[in-house]
Write an enzyme that holds these catalytic residues in place. Structure first.
Site, PDB file in Angstrom:
ATOM      1  N   SER A  71       0.799  -1.230   0.000  1.00  0.00           N
ATOM      2  CA  SER A  71       0.000   0.000   0.000  1.00  0.00           C
ATOM      3  C   SER A  71       0.830   1.276   0.000  1.00  0.00           C
ATOM      4  CB  SER A  71      -0.944   0.010   1.208  1.00  0.00           C
ATOM      5  OG  SER A  71      -2.074  -0.802   0.968  1.00  0.00           O
ATOM      6  N   LYS A  74       0.411   3.683  -2.816  1.00  0.00           N
ATOM      7  CA  LYS A  74      -0.632   4.717  -2.802  1.00  0.00           C
ATOM      8  C   LYS A  74      -0.042   6.118  -2.632  1.00  0.00           C
ATOM      9  CE  LYS A  74      -4.473   1.875  -1.079  1.00  0.00           C
ATOM     10  NZ  LYS A  74      -3.899   0.596  -0.614  1.00  0.00           N
ATOM     11  N   SER A 136      -6.445   3.772   3.825  1.00  0.00           N
ATOM     12  CA  SER A 136      -5.719   2.956   2.855  1.00  0.00           C
ATOM     13  C   SER A 136      -6.672   2.136   1.993  1.00  0.00           C
ATOM     14  CB  SER A 136      -4.729   2.012   3.562  1.00  0.00           C
ATOM     15  OG  SER A 136      -3.797   1.483   2.654  1.00  0.00           O
ATOM     16  N   LYS A 238       2.628   6.420   5.172  1.00  0.00           N
ATOM     17  CA  LYS A 238       1.834   5.254   4.815  1.00  0.00           C
ATOM     18  C   LYS A 238       2.489   3.965   5.261  1.00  0.00           C
ATOM     19  CE  LYS A 238      -1.489   4.150   2.577  1.00  0.00           C
ATOM     20  NZ  LYS A 238      -1.426   2.980   3.427  1.00  0.00           N
TER      21      LYS A 238
END
Length: 408
Positions: A71, A74, A136, A238
């Site tokens: 993730s 992202k 997320s 993140k």
């Protein structure tokens, strides 16, 4: 600290007084930047810690080895959205439709993190961004990609174009979510560079990363970044997890006006991810001190010009030149300014033409862009003719030297 001049296209850079200035500030012996000399170790197979203001690498381990971003991909998805906002192509009232593809692949049924947006519902940009950044949400990321580029594959091409423009040298993106893909790879160094780009280029939008929770469809979710709940000055970015790459985190924290950015990946548990990230940040803030060498706009070096009214132009940095020096342990640093030259007249003020790099051995502890401090117009016909003759002669010399070297 010793200052030396390297060449660009075979032309030497004059390094005026910088060596004296650096030596006066630092002395003959300066603190080493090798983190291993500090006794620091991490369980993470991939890790990097960077001082955001100077670009100084305080610690690295496997920082250029590729891995699946999960993730953390992202971050590039969000960068594209922020850029579209800056260009006026997206605004607060822009709506994104949760397609069946986004709902099925990115919703709760997809097995990953989700915003829990309903099928065929419309989500405005501010909420969609929070669905991506705070929760997320894979459904939110897919909807964003489809809304901007029609398909996720088209969107990935935009991601890669932006990555190249930012200077991510070893990263390739294939989707907006971070789902596993054969050639979707990043490096810790590239993720850190992307993070600093987000922080510096989009300061208002970056504040989203510090929001602790977000509720959508009556489902409240906490920010997945474990550093935000710790008293260490963390304010983003993140987390990520895939079975193939383990647990990872890209984070940033500020203490006493100093911002550090870290990336870790390949850890076995979420607990290890949080612990190693905290340990790395705390060590970075504790073990180093900043020493300013030049003010912003102060001449750092000079570049030669070709066909110009004057033979050299001063080079400056837009930020103060600061070095992050470990407390204790002395070693020698080398400063080099490089450029591709000579610079052909006319030379524009504020043009990025080179880099200032400070190294210890093979490790780069400072890397900053150099800009021309003033404009230099084209010279007279006589000056241009003289420069041309000198350049041709220099070229012959280089060719002769190359032949001699190849024979020996």
């Amino acid at each position: 600290m010793r200052a030396t001049a390297t060449t660009g296209a075979g032309r030497a850079l004059a390094r005026r007084a910088a060596g004296l200035a650096l030596a006066a500030i630092l002395g003959a012996a300066v603190a080493a930047s090798d983190a291993r000399a500090q006794g620091f170790q991490t369980l993470a197979p991939h890790a990097i810690l960077i001082d955001a203001d100077t670009g100084a690498v305080l610690f690295e381990k496997g920082a250029d080895e590729p891995f699946s971003p999960a993730s953390m991909a992202k971050l590039m998805t969000v960068e594209v959205l922020f850029d579209e906002m800056r260009k006026g192509k997206l605004g607060p009232d822009t709506e994104f439709t949760i397609s069946e593809n986004a709902w099925r692949r990115g919703g709760a049924g997809g097995g990953g993190s989700s915003m829990f947006a309903q099928l065929n519902s419309k989500v405005k940009l501010p909420d969609l961004l929070r669905g991506i950044v705070v929760q997320s949400g894979n459904d939110a990321a897919i909807a964003a990609a489809e809304g901007v580029a029609g398909t996720e594959d088209n969107f990935s091409q935009i991601m890669n174009r932006h990555a190249k423009e930012i200077g991510l040298e070893r990263s390739t993106f294939r989707n907006a979510t971070g789902y596993s893909a054969p050639d979707q790879k990043v490096t810790a160094r590239d993720l850190a560079k992307l993070s600093i780009h987000l922080i510096e280029t989009y300061p208002e939008q970056y504040k989203l990363f510090s929001e602790r929770e977000f509720t959508w469809n009556k489902i409240r979710q906490q920010n997945r970044n474990p550093l935000l709940s710790l008293d260490i000055g963390a304010d983003g970015l993140k987390t990520g997890y895939l079975e193939e790459s383990g647990y990872g985190l890209t984070g940033s924290a500020v203490q006493n006006g100093q911002r550090l950015v870290l990336v870790v990946s390949g850890l076995k548990t979420a607990r290890d991810r949080a612990a190693e990230s905290r340990k790395l940040l705390e060590w970075g803030f504790r073990a180093f001190e900043a020493r300013q060498v030049f003010n912003a706009g102060e001449t750092v070096a000079e570049a030669e010009t070709y066909g110009a009214e004057k033979g050299r132009v001063p080079l400056v940095t837009k930020k103060p030149v600061r070095l992050m020096l470990p407390r204790g342990n002395s070693d020698r640093l080398v400063a080099r300014a490089t450029y591709q030259g000579p610079l052909t007249a006319p030379v524009e003020e504020g043009r990025e033409v080179g880099r200032l790099k400070v190294t210890r051995g093979e490790q780069v502890v400072l890397d900053m862009p150099l800009y021309t401090a003033e404009s230099v117009p084209a010279g007279t016909m006589t000056q241009r003719a003289l420069d041309a003759a000198m350049e041709v002669g220099t070229g012959w010399f280089r060719q002769a030297l190359s032949r001699i070297t190849s024979k020996s």
